[in-house]
Design a protein around this motif. Structure first.
Motif, PDB file in Angstrom:
ATOM      1  N   ARG A   4       0.834  -1.211   0.000  1.00 58.75           N
ATOM      2  CA  ARG A   4       0.000   0.000   0.000  1.00 58.75           C
ATOM      3  C   ARG A   4       0.864   1.253   0.000  1.00 58.75           C
ATOM      4  N   TYR A   5       1.925   1.246   0.777  1.00 57.65           N
ATOM      5  CA  TYR A   5       2.824   2.398   0.779  1.00 57.65           C
ATOM      6  C   TYR A   5       3.441   2.614  -0.607  1.00 57.65           C
ATOM      7  N   LEU A   6       3.868   1.529  -1.229  1.00 59.67           N
ATOM      8  CA  LEU A   6       4.532   1.649  -2.529  1.00 59.67           C
ATOM      9  C   LEU A   6       3.571   2.087  -3.629  1.00 59.67           C
ATOM     10  N   GLU A   7       2.280   1.831  -3.442  1.00 60.35           N
ATOM     11  CA  GLU A   7       1.290   2.252  -4.427  1.00 60.35           C
ATOM     12  C   GLU A   7       1.029   3.748  -4.397  1.00 60.35           C
ATOM     13  N   ARG A   8       1.386   4.386  -3.311  1.00 58.89           N
ATOM     14  CA  ARG A   8       1.084   5.808  -3.147  1.00 58.89           C
ATOM     15  C   ARG A   8       1.865   6.650  -4.150  1.00 58.89           C
ATOM     16  N   LYS A   9       1.279   7.799  -4.498  1.00 63.32           N
ATOM     17  CA  LYS A   9       1.881   8.682  -5.496  1.00 63.32           C
ATOM     18  C   LYS A   9       2.569   9.894  -4.882  1.00 63.32           C
ATOM     19  N   ASP A  10       2.702   9.910  -3.557  1.00 67.70           N
ATOM     20  CA  ASP A  10       3.222  11.123  -2.920  1.00 67.70           C
ATOM     21  C   ASP A  10       4.644  10.970  -2.388  1.00 67.70           C
TER      22      ASP A  10
END
Length: 244
Positions: A4-10
């Motif tokens: 989930r962290y790696l999917e983030r765009k920020d």
């Protein structure tokens, strides 16, 4: 959770540096992952005066929190109270070396902000909050070693800034930078108050501050809704005339 962290765009925003700890924690809680505490010993940093080189770090951490508040509004707004996180490991006290603090410099920075940033603070703070804060400024000016910035007022200041961050995206950089002397004032007040206390008593004081933020939750939701309504278009779905 790592996925989930790696999917983030920020990752290219402020969270990539000083804001990453609160970013990871907030996402885990808001998205329903299991959260716990574990005793791992002391987390050691290079000893650093909180009054030195603070602005960029504060800007990134607080900016990350305020941005996540908007993203997860539907999660936090209906939550009341708090409960302890699950705890693992054996609790033990850790001896830490004292960090020298330049109290005079922090108070001076706070008073400079009181004199020079009143106009921008007035953009973020409710009138009653601003008046109470200016009263603290006068106390600090009169007696630099005997004043206090109380918990309830500090909570109001931070929550007002959170709402202003939502309402005024163009001014966010100025608002966050203007928070630095306020933070230094709060740290100075906390240092003076807790100077004679032992570590367990200091932890109790931090818990009292957390409870002050909990008590201010109705104030936050009321202000958050007010600035959201003010920022919304006056007329929803009105036809737009396009002229050639």
């Amino acid at each position: 959770m790592l996925r989930r962290y790696l999917e983030r765009k920020d990752w290219e925003t402020d969270v990539a540096r000083y804001g990453v700890d609160i970013w990871m924690t907030t996402i885990a809680i808001a998205e329903g992952f299991r959260v716990c505490q574990s005793f791992l010993g002391a987390k050691l940093h290079d000893a650093k005066d909180p009054g030195a080189d603070l602005s960029a770090m504060l800007h990134q951490v607080v900016g990350s929190v305020f941005t996540l508040m908007k993203e997860y509004e539907q999660v936090w707004r209906n939550v009341t109270g708090s409960r302890p996180a699950d705890l693992f490991g054996f609790r033990f006290d850790v001896g830490l070396d004292p960090i020298p603090v330049n109290l005079e410099r922090m108070v001076k920075a706070f008073l400079t902000g009181c004199r020079e940033l009143r106009e921008i603070w007035s953009l973020a703070l409710e009138r009653e909050t601003l008046q109470a804060l200016l009263g603290v400024c006068r106390e600090a000016e009169a007696n630099p070693r005997q004043w206090r910035l109380p918990d309830y007022l500090w909570a109001r200041v931070i929550l007002d800034f959170a709402c202003a961050h939502r309402a005024m995206p163009v001014e966010r950089g100025h608002l966050l930078r203007s928070l630095t002397p306020l933070y230094l004032g709060r740290v100075a007040s906390f240092v003076m108050e807790t100077e004679p206390l032992v570590s367990a008593e200091v932890e109790d004081r931090i818990e009292q501050l957390c409870l002050a933020f909990e008590a201010a939750k109705p104030y936050l939701t009321a202000r958050w809704d007010a600035v959201g309504a003010a920022a919304a278009p006056a007329v929803q779905g009105a036809p737009v005339e396009v002229k050639p």
